[in-house]
Scaffold this motif. Structure first.
Motif, PDB file in Angstrom:
ATOM      1  N   ASP A 174      46.076 -20.627  39.548  1.00 12.09           N
ATOM      2  CA  ASP A 174      45.447 -20.598  38.223  1.00 12.09           C
ATOM      3  C   ASP A 174      45.051 -19.188  37.803  1.00 12.09           C
ATOM      4  O   ASP A 174      45.026 -18.878  36.608  1.00 12.09           O
ATOM      5  CB  ASP A 174      44.195 -21.484  38.218  1.00 12.09           C
ATOM      6  N   SER A 197      47.583 -26.576  37.338  1.00 13.41           N
ATOM      7  CA  SER A 197      47.829 -25.135  37.240  1.00 13.41           C
ATOM      8  C   SER A 197      48.866 -24.763  36.186  1.00 13.41           C
ATOM      9  O   SER A 197      48.899 -23.615  35.745  1.00 13.41           O
ATOM     10  CB  SER A 197      48.297 -24.591  38.599  1.00 13.41           C
ATOM     11  N   THR A 217      46.922 -26.175  31.869  1.00  9.59           N
ATOM     12  CA  THR A 217      46.623 -24.827  31.380  1.00  9.59           C
ATOM     13  C   THR A 217      47.247 -24.573  30.015  1.00  9.59           C
ATOM     14  O   THR A 217      46.609 -23.998  29.128  1.00  9.59           O
ATOM     15  CB  THR A 217      47.131 -23.780  32.385  1.00  9.59           C
TER      16      THR A 217
END
Length: 463
Positions: free
Chosen positions: A63, A129, A133
């Protein structure tokens, strides 16, 4: 610069409802993960809690790259006819929903241990991730483009929290009522039921994202940042941004406390108290507290006393409530629910205004640097929230391992007493640390925020 087109409708209830649905969609997968993924993989899939927690923490290294990269992509993208931020909701709602559903595939419960771990790693990273996102960064950054008025942004923050609360109500109350079954006198999580629940929530997430896309309108034109990327300058500006560092630290600690409460609920109610209905009741009461007390009062109290000031006091109150609960050790599950509700009042005020505090941080950075970087700053904050989620799950997994929790020892008296202690200590420590962080580190008091708003208004009027 605000759009000057007179045909643009004024900010109103349609925008607030739309923004609410956006977080509703987010939390159909986020709350499900924070509340039930650890329980699902320990009890249904037979994975060690330490391994699950390790994955959640290790994914945050991914991340660190994907969140900031997405923030840069958003900042450097030119607005389309639908705006700069909201097109991403339409593009990515399908992938984030599907990847969340794939996490909870109980049909693989009898596969080899290594396969189950690999499946968990791949699906969790794809969801958290990558795809989450690409939808969460634009969604969070969009508040600045919906309106330039700080009061409108505070209202958006409140309605975003209402969306999260409603999602928590559906997931927290509904899931335990359906997902648990009694086997040999013990309350256990049903794998096949969890798979169905995850599928339903994924479909609902898509619906909510599309409602957000169609209801919200971006009124403030946020132009693409065409400045050449200077990684050194960017890292330096972020590293010395005290307001950003303060809100990041507070957000991580808040999530340690809040997700600690939610994550331990999946253990303290069925294992210590033997009552899945009490778990549903706690989620219901928490949602009522947010909708009836925190959401209606947060804007008024923060306008009078300041967002920082309100959050600091309320989190300290929540920490004290859990310390008292630890020492009293109530044996009735519904007395414990009462303590949970009181503590939720404490964290609820901060959780309601925190999204408006992010726009305060963005304004503060623009005052200092002369550059508007909504996506980049929000992406760093988003990474911090994910870090808090991972640390919470990792911490819970590690602590459960320390007290000897396994599917075989899940109902041993020594283990269940340890579960109760953790359910009080984790949120008390997290909320207490939030209050201290806001007091000593976060600089954006009510006076400072009002000064920044005046400076930016003066600059924009001169353009």
């Amino acid at each position: 610069m605000a759009k000057s087109n007179d045909s643009v409708r004024p900010f109103g209830m349609r925008d607030k409802l739309g923004y609410m649905f956006g977080d509703f969609g987010n939390d159909f997968t986020f709350i499900l993960s924070s509340s039930f993924m650890l329980k699902f993989y320990t009890d249904v899939m037979g994975i060690s809690p330490g391994v699950v927690g390790m994955l959640m923490m290790a994914a945050r290294f991914v991340d660190a790259v994907t969140d900031v990269t997405m923030g840069q992509i958003v900042d450097r993208t030119s607005p389309s006819k639908d705006g700069k931020f909201k097109p991403w909701l339409k593009r990515m709602c399908g992938p984030v929903a599907i990847s969340s559903f794939l996490i909870y595939q109980s049909g693989f419960a009898n596969m080899a241990y290594g396969f189950k771990v690999l499946w968990m790693v791949i699906t969790y990273i794809l969801w958290g991730s990558v795809f989450y996102t690409t939808i969460n960064i634009p969604y969070g950054s969009m508040a600045s483009a919906i309106s330039a008025d700080p009061e409108d942004r505070a209202r958006l923050s409140t309605w975003r929290t209402i969306g999260a609360t409603l999602a928590g109500l559906v997931i927290g109350v509904g899931t335990p009522m359906v997902a648990y079954e009694v086997v040999d006198g013990n309350t256990v999580l049903s794998g096949p039921r969890m798979t169905v629940i995850a599928g339903v929530f994924s479909a609902l997430a898509i619906v909510c994202y599309l409602l957000c896309f169609h209801l919200v309108q971006e009124r403030v034109e946020v132009k693409a940042n065409n400045r050449k990327l200077d990684t050194g300058r960017l890292l330096k500006s972020l590293a010395v941004n005290r307001s950003l560092l303060g809100i990041i630290a507070a957000a991580v600690l808040l999530l340690l406390g809040m997700l600690g409460m939610q994550g331990m609920a999946g253990y303290v109610y069925p294992n210590y108290y033997g009552s899945a209905p009490a778990q549903s009741a706690s989620a219901l009461v928490g949602s009522i507290v947010m909708l009836v007390i925190c959401a209606p009062l947060a804007s008024k109290l923060s306008a009078k006393f300041g967002k920082k000031e309100l959050s600091m006091v309320s989190c300290a109150f929540g920490a004290v409530v859990y310390v008292v609960c630890l020492f009293l050790n109530p044996q009735n599950p519904y007395v414990y629910v009462g303590f949970y509700a009181l503590a939720y009042v404490g964290l609820g005020f901060f959780n309601t205004v925190i999204w408006a505090m992010i726009t305060d941080v963005i304004d503060d950075a623009e005052v200092k640097n002369g550059v508007r970087e909504d996506g980049t700053i929000y992406s760093v904050y988003s990474f911090a929230r994910k870090l808090g989620q991972a640390l919470s799950s990792g911490m819970i997994g590690a602590l459960l391992g320390m007290i000897g929790y396994t599917p075989d020892t899940a109902f041993d008296p020594g283990v269940t007493k340890g579960i109760f202690n953790l359910s009080c200590i984790i949120p008390a420590a997290g909320l207490g640390a939030v209050a201290l962080t806001l007091f000593f580190i976060y600089p954006l008091s009510k006076k400072r925020v009002e000064e920044n708003v005046a400076i930016l208004e003066r600059r924009r009027s001169e353009v």
